[in-house]
Design an enzyme around this catalytic site. Structure first.
Site, PDB file in Angstrom:
ATOM      1  CG  LEU A   1      -2.013  -1.145   1.150  1.00 57.67           C
ATOM      2  CD1 LEU A   1      -2.952  -1.051   2.346  1.00 57.67           C
ATOM      3  CD2 LEU A   1      -2.785  -1.186  -0.153  1.00 57.67           C
ATOM      4  CG  ASP A   2       3.719   4.485   0.903  1.00 56.68           C
ATOM      5  OD1 ASP A   2       3.380   5.161  -0.099  1.00 56.68           O
ATOM      6  OD2 ASP A   2       4.385   4.963   1.833  1.00 56.68           O
TER       7      ASP A   2
END
Length: 188
Positions: A99-100
């Site tokens: 997610l990043d």
């Protein structure tokens, strides 16, 4: 201040647990955890994580050092190694969503081999369409690498979220640029 330190320590311990679950040649390894007083912190005791040394820093630092995009063989190798790292995370018995994904979260060893790092926003995927997340946890990531649906109120991260970010990351590796660098991104 004590509460913030407790929340920071809890967040760091959660990140360390995620990193320990994700032991792969393409994911940074945790070597240990320490508790101490960093310089200039006064009397505050904090937790820290000891990771394997990645001599060349991040993909972002490589991009800054290069005048032009990297040579094709390096582009293909980096893209492949990042894909292997994402595939490993998504294939765990309890799949992990990063997610990043962005150049700052891809570290390079002395031979320019890539490893994923920074699991601060990661989540365990409960299914392809549902992710475990508490209401008080941070959600999000780096705006220019997030999928468009992430800006909706009902957004629930899934494997496709990482795949979208991977596509933007590949574009960044190929061009040597940051996405949307000439645009001012605004969040409401």
């Amino acid at each position: 201040m004590q509460r913030n330190t407790h929340r920071t320590n809890k967040s760091l311990l959660r990140e360390i647990n995620m990193m320990q679950e994700a032991s792969s040649p393409h994911v940074i390894r945790v070597r240990g955890v320490f508790k101490g007083q960093p310089p200039k912190s006064g009397w505050a005791t904090q937790l820290g994580v000891v990771m394997e040394l990645m001599e060349r820093g991040s993909l972002a630092s490589l991009q800054e050092a290069l005048i032009r995009p990297p040579p094709w063989p390096l582009v293909f190798r980096l893209a492949h190694q990042v894909a292997l790292g994402i595939n490993f995370l998504h294939s765990l018995p309890r799949p992990v969503l990063h997610l990043d994904l962005k150049p700052q979260n891809v570290l390079l060893d002395d031979a320019l081999n890539a490893k994923l790092t920074d699991f601060g926003l990661s989540r365990i995927s409960c299914s392809v369409a549902q992710v475990s997340k508490k209401d008080d946890e941070d959600s999000g990531g780096t705006v220019s690498y997030m999928p468009p649906e992430a800006f909706g109120e009902t957004y629930k991260p899934k494997r496709a979220s990482d795949i979208y970010s991977y596509g933007i990351l590949i574009w960044s590796i190929l061009t040597g640029k940051q996405p949307y660098e000439s645009k001012r991104l605004m969040c409401l």
